[in-house]
Design a protein around this motif. Structure first.
Motif, PDB file in Angstrom:
ATOM      1  N   TRP A  62       0.539  -1.054   0.341  1.00  0.00           N
ATOM      2  CA  TRP A  62      -0.112  -0.549   0.012  1.00  0.00           C
ATOM      3  C   TRP A  62       0.902   1.082  -0.019  1.00  0.00           C
ATOM      4  N   ASP A  63       2.044   1.650   0.629  1.00  0.00           N
ATOM      5  CA  ASP A  63       3.015   2.652   1.058  1.00  0.00           C
ATOM      6  C   ASP A  63       3.782   3.085  -0.939  1.00  0.00           C
ATOM      7  N   LYS A  64       3.268   3.915  -0.948  1.00  0.00           N
ATOM      8  CA  LYS A  64       3.913   4.276  -2.372  1.00  0.00           C
ATOM      9  C   LYS A  64       4.778   5.438  -2.813  1.00  0.00           C
ATOM     10  N   ALA A  65       6.085   4.956  -3.370  1.00  0.00           N
ATOM     11  CA  ALA A  65       7.108   6.189  -3.085  1.00  0.00           C
ATOM     12  C   ALA A  65       6.223   7.824  -3.750  1.00  0.00           C
ATOM     13  N   PRO A  66       7.147   8.257  -3.448  1.00  0.00           N
ATOM     14  CA  PRO A  66       6.196   9.857  -3.738  1.00  0.00           C
ATOM     15  C   PRO A  66       6.367   9.963  -5.569  1.00  0.00           C
ATOM     16  N   ILE A  67       4.820  10.686  -5.969  1.00  0.00           N
ATOM     17  CA  ILE A  67       5.370  10.901  -7.244  1.00  0.00           C
ATOM     18  C   ILE A  67       6.377  11.901  -8.088  1.00  0.00           C
ATOM     19  N   ASN A  68       7.184  11.709  -8.749  1.00  0.00           N
ATOM     20  CA  ASN A  68       7.407  12.808  -9.628  1.00  0.00           C
ATOM     21  C   ASN A  68       7.052  13.678 -11.055  1.00  0.00           C
ATOM     22  N   LEU A  69       6.345  14.507 -10.458  1.00  0.00           N
ATOM     23  CA  LEU A  69       5.619  15.345 -11.446  1.00  0.00           C
ATOM     24  C   LEU A  69       5.997  15.293 -12.689  1.00  0.00           C
ATOM     25  N   GLU A  70       7.393  15.625 -13.160  1.00  0.00           N
ATOM     26  CA  GLU A  70       7.935  16.404 -14.115  1.00  0.00           C
ATOM     27  C   GLU A  70       7.926  13.984 -15.081  1.00  0.00           C
ATOM     28  N   GLU A  71       8.111  13.323 -14.616  1.00  0.00           N
ATOM     29  CA  GLU A  71       8.291  12.122 -15.069  1.00  0.00           C
ATOM     30  C   GLU A  71       6.307  12.225 -15.461  1.00  0.00           C
ATOM     31  N   ARG A  72       5.603  12.081 -14.495  1.00  0.00           N
ATOM     32  CA  ARG A  72       4.218  11.739 -14.477  1.00  0.00           C
ATOM     33  C   ARG A  72       3.799  12.541 -16.014  1.00  0.00           C
ATOM     34  N   GLN A  73       4.277  13.759 -15.873  1.00  0.00           N
ATOM     35  CA  GLN A  73       3.824  14.519 -16.901  1.00  0.00           C
ATOM     36  C   GLN A  73       4.284  14.176 -18.696  1.00  0.00           C
ATOM     37  N   ARG A  74       5.899  13.514 -18.171  1.00  0.00           N
ATOM     38  CA  ARG A  74       6.666  13.248 -19.456  1.00  0.00           C
ATOM     39  C   ARG A  74       6.332  11.716 -20.649  1.00  0.00           C
ATOM     40  N   ASN A  75       5.621  11.013 -18.998  1.00  0.00           N
ATOM     41  CA  ASN A  75       4.866  10.048 -19.351  1.00  0.00           C
ATOM     42  C   ASN A  75       3.698   9.656 -20.357  1.00  0.00           C
ATOM     43  N   GLN A  76       2.335  11.015 -19.236  1.00  0.00           N
ATOM     44  CA  GLN A  76       1.809  10.727 -20.546  1.00  0.00           C
ATOM     45  C   GLN A  76       1.693  11.789 -21.907  1.00  0.00           C
ATOM     46  N   ALA A  77       2.252  12.712 -21.901  1.00  0.00           N
ATOM     47  CA  ALA A  77       3.034  13.226 -23.801  1.00  0.00           C
ATOM     48  C   ALA A  77       3.551  12.614 -24.213  1.00  0.00           C
ATOM     49  N   SER A  78       4.069  11.211 -23.630  1.00  0.00           N
ATOM     50  CA  SER A  78       4.296  10.630 -24.928  1.00  0.00           C
ATOM     51  C   SER A  78       3.565   9.256 -24.938  1.00  0.00           C
ATOM     52  N   ARG A  79       2.571   9.554 -24.627  1.00  0.00           N
ATOM     53  CA  ARG A  79       1.314   8.095 -24.654  1.00  0.00           C
ATOM     54  C   ARG A  79       0.621   8.305 -26.548  1.00  0.00           C
ATOM     55  N   ILE A  80       0.425   7.593 -27.335  1.00  0.00           N
ATOM     56  CA  ILE A  80       0.109   7.007 -27.888  1.00  0.00           C
ATOM     57  C   ILE A  80      -1.539   6.711 -27.858  1.00  0.00           C
ATOM     58  N   ALA A  81      -2.802   7.595 -28.649  1.00  0.00           N
ATOM     59  CA  ALA A  81      -4.348   7.639 -28.180  1.00  0.00           C
ATOM     60  C   ALA A  81      -4.389   5.563 -29.274  1.00  0.00           C
ATOM     61  N   GLN A  82      -5.168   5.132 -28.554  1.00  0.00           N
ATOM     62  CA  GLN A  82      -5.565   4.170 -28.841  1.00  0.00           C
ATOM     63  C   GLN A  82      -6.732   4.791 -29.840  1.00  0.00           C
ATOM     64  N   LYS A  83      -7.208   3.731 -31.105  1.00  0.00           N
ATOM     65  CA  LYS A  83      -8.562   3.743 -31.526  1.00  0.00           C
ATOM     66  C   LYS A  83      -9.140   3.096 -30.911  1.00  0.00           C
ATOM     67  N   PRO A  84     -10.732   3.524 -31.246  1.00  0.00           N
ATOM     68  CA  PRO A  84     -11.441   2.865 -30.634  1.00  0.00           C
ATOM     69  C   PRO A  84     -11.650   1.950 -30.417  1.00  0.00           C
ATOM     70  N   TYR A  85     -11.364   0.989 -31.990  1.00  0.00           N
ATOM     71  CA  TYR A  85     -11.876  -0.325 -32.278  1.00  0.00           C
ATOM     72  C   TYR A  85     -10.693  -0.765 -32.909  1.00  0.00           C
ATOM     73  N   PRO A  86      -9.197  -1.657 -31.798  1.00  0.00           N
ATOM     74  CA  PRO A  86      -8.049  -1.713 -32.972  1.00  0.00           C
ATOM     75  C   PRO A  86      -7.857  -2.738 -33.696  1.00  0.00           C
ATOM     76  N   TYR A  87      -9.147  -3.676 -33.589  1.00  0.00           N
ATOM     77  CA  TYR A  87      -8.493  -4.619 -35.252  1.00  0.00           C
ATOM     78  C   TYR A  87      -9.560  -4.096 -36.117  1.00  0.00           C
ATOM     79  N   GLN A  88     -10.030  -2.883 -36.327  1.00  0.00           N
ATOM     80  CA  GLN A  88     -10.262  -2.267 -37.621  1.00  0.00           C
ATOM     81  C   GLN A  88      -9.044  -2.048 -38.260  1.00  0.00           C
ATOM     82  N   ALA A  89      -9.012  -2.500 -39.536  1.00  0.00           N
ATOM     83  CA  ALA A  89      -7.865  -2.112 -40.126  1.00  0.00           C
ATOM     84  C   ALA A  89      -8.322  -1.119 -41.148  1.00  0.00           C
TER      85      ALA A  89
END
Length: 90
Positions: A62-89
């Motif tokens: 349950w006890d978690k390390a403190p969140i690094n806000l810069e790293e979290r922001q970098r991770n969110q910015a680097s995410r690729i948007a997923q298609k609504p239906y990934p199996y559609q060609a």
């Protein structure tokens, strides 16, 4: 003029009327200790390593390390948007 009898501090009844106050009920209930509670208190007293293990297990899950806000922001910015239906060609 009629003199009023003193009121009980803990309830709405007059002090002259015998009654059981809430504090009396709570005090009587706190005196009771179940067999299981007695067993667990005795077991934890005889085995202090169990209590230490509980604390370590809680820290692990349950006890978690403190969140690094810069790293979290970098991770969110680097995410690729997923298609609504990934199996559609497309």
């Amino acid at each position: 003029m009629r003199q009023r009898s003193p009121r009980c501090v803990h309830c709405r009844y007059n002090a002259g009327i015998p009654h059981i106050s809430l504090l009396t009920i709570m005090f009587k209930q706190t005196q009771y200790v179940s067999e299981f509670t007695q067993f667990m208190q005795g077991y934890l007293h005889d085995h202090p390593d169990v209590a230490r293990g509980q604390v370590e297990g809680r820290a692990l899950l349950w006890d978690k390390a403190p969140i690094n806000l810069e790293e979290r922001q970098r991770n969110q910015a680097s995410r690729i948007a997923q298609k609504p239906y990934p199996y559609q060609a497309d």
